[in-house]
Design an enzyme around this catalytic site. Structure first.
Site, PDB file in Angstrom:
ATOM      1  CB  SER A   1      65.904 -77.553  63.325  1.00  0.00           C
ATOM      2  OG  SER A   1      64.607 -77.417  63.849  1.00  0.00           O
TER       3      SER A   1
HETATM    4  N1  SAH Z   1      60.353 -77.231  60.788  1.00  0.00           N
HETATM    5  C1  SAH Z   1      60.653 -75.812  60.685  1.00  0.00           C
HETATM    6  C2  SAH Z   1      61.220 -75.221  61.954  1.00  0.00           C
HETATM    7  C3  SAH Z   1      60.236 -75.181  62.996  1.00  0.00           C
HETATM    8  S1  SAH Z   1      60.513 -74.088  64.329  1.00  0.00           S
HETATM    9  C4  SAH Z   1      61.546 -75.544  59.507  1.00  0.00           C
HETATM   10  O1  SAH Z   1      61.914 -76.474  58.785  1.00  0.00           O
HETATM   11  O2  SAH Z   1      61.862 -74.367  59.293  1.00  0.00           O
HETATM   12  C5  SAH Z   1      59.038 -74.511  65.182  1.00  0.00           C
HETATM   13  C6  SAH Z   1      57.792 -73.948  64.557  1.00  0.00           C
HETATM   14  O3  SAH Z   1      56.711 -74.480  65.317  1.00  0.00           O
HETATM   15  C7  SAH Z   1      57.664 -72.442  64.648  1.00  0.00           C
HETATM   16  O4  SAH Z   1      57.460 -71.925  63.366  1.00  0.00           O
HETATM   17  C8  SAH Z   1      56.448 -72.215  65.536  1.00  0.00           C
HETATM   18  O5  SAH Z   1      55.674 -71.108  65.195  1.00  0.00           O
HETATM   19  C9  SAH Z   1      55.692 -73.510  65.333  1.00  0.00           C
HETATM   20  N2  SAH Z   1      54.733 -73.864  66.369  1.00  0.00           N
HETATM   21  C10 SAH Z   1      54.810 -73.693  67.712  1.00  0.00           C
HETATM   22  N3  SAH Z   1      53.718 -74.191  68.307  1.00  0.00           N
HETATM   23  C11 SAH Z   1      52.916 -74.686  67.312  1.00  0.00           C
HETATM   24  C12 SAH Z   1      51.647 -75.330  67.286  1.00  0.00           C
HETATM   25  N4  SAH Z   1      50.956 -75.586  68.397  1.00  0.00           N
HETATM   26  N5  SAH Z   1      51.158 -75.700  66.094  1.00  0.00           N
HETATM   27  C13 SAH Z   1      51.825 -75.471  64.942  1.00  0.00           C
HETATM   28  N6  SAH Z   1      53.029 -74.866  64.907  1.00  0.00           N
HETATM   29  C14 SAH Z   1      53.569 -74.488  66.078  1.00  0.00           C
END
Ligand code: SAH
Length: 224
Positions: free
Chosen positions: A70
């Site tokens: 993000s």
């Molecule tokens: N917090 C992260 C960015 C997250 S982007 C950072 O600091 O880099 C959102 C993430 O959520 C992605 O990696 C995606 O694969 C994950 N995601 C999507 N649906 C999900 C679910 N149901 N459970 C766990 N992770 C999930």
């Protein structure tokens, strides 16, 4: 770490300082703990080499598998909105690069971080280890169902958008606990703070945002 064309250590530090002053403090982030932690954490180490020149850019950056880390301002805003106290048990949904999990750990939280894509989780484990950050417990699974092995949580932060607040997450939030997550359509959401008090759930909108989708049993279907 600093291949041809990439800034050297001092330049990263300068880029990090500029990010904190221009993108965070300059836009109203006032929590000195959040500012201090983001000034300390080397964001470039969480970003794939090919994208590293964008480590301190004012935007989300691709981390592979169609996912993003993000935008710094959004990370700061969400972390500030959590109103974290040291020792809080925190669930971080969507580990991605591991940056948010590392930040929460630096702020003194007991972190559980869940990611559905095993390769991203493995890479985040390696990044955290290379930085000597040992606290966060990284789990692979569907975070829309929470993380029963670590529940209940004082705080929950979800870094992917869902059409509504997953009931499982609410169930795993302590009384007087608080959650921050993007809620809305796939293309546009509102960042919402959800508080549990006296058995009631109170939602406070913060700002419009656009996150990748939370894909899971209590979120978007895997074919969306
Ligand atoms: N917090 C992260 C960015 C997250 S982007 C950072 O600091 O880099 C959102 C993430 O959520 C992605 O990696 C995606 O694969 C994950 N995601 C999507 N649906 C999900 C679910 N149901 N459970 C766990 N992770 C999930």
């Amino acid at each position: 770490m600093t291949g041809a064309g990439f800034p050297k250590g001092d330049s990263w530090r300068q880029a990090r300082r500029d990010m904190v002053s221009d993108q965070l403090r300059g836009r109203g982030i006032g929590d000195r703990h959040v500012l201090g932690a983001m000034a300390a954490l080397p964001r470039e180490r969480f970003i794939p080499p090919a994208m590293r020149n964008l480590a301190y850019a004012d935007r989300a950056v691709p981390i592979g598998h169609g996912q993003t880390i993000s935008q710094p301002y959004i990370v700061a805003r969400m972390t500030e909105a959590l109103n974290l106290q040291p020792g809080h048990r925190v669930l971080d949904v969507g580990t991605g690069s591991g940056y948010q999990a590392a930040l929460l750990a630096l702020l003194g939280a007991r972190v559980f971080s869940i990611e559905r894509i095993a390769e991203l989780s493995a890479s985040a484990v390696a990044t955290l280890a290379s930085l000597g950050i040992q606290g966060p417990e990284l789990v692979v699974g569907d975070g829309s169902l929470g993380c029963p092995s670590g529940a209940p949580f004082d705080r929950i932060l979800v870094a992917a958008g869902a059409p509504r607040v997953p009931v499982s997450l609410l169930d795993q939030l302590k009384e007087n606990g608080q959650m921050v997550m993007p809620i809305g359509r796939a293309s546009l959401q509102i960042l919402v703070v959800v508080r549990r008090c006296d058995g009631q759930t109170v939602e406070t909108p913060i700002l419009p945002c656009r996150f990748v989708q939370l894909i899971g049993a209590e979120a978007w279907g895997s074919r969306c």
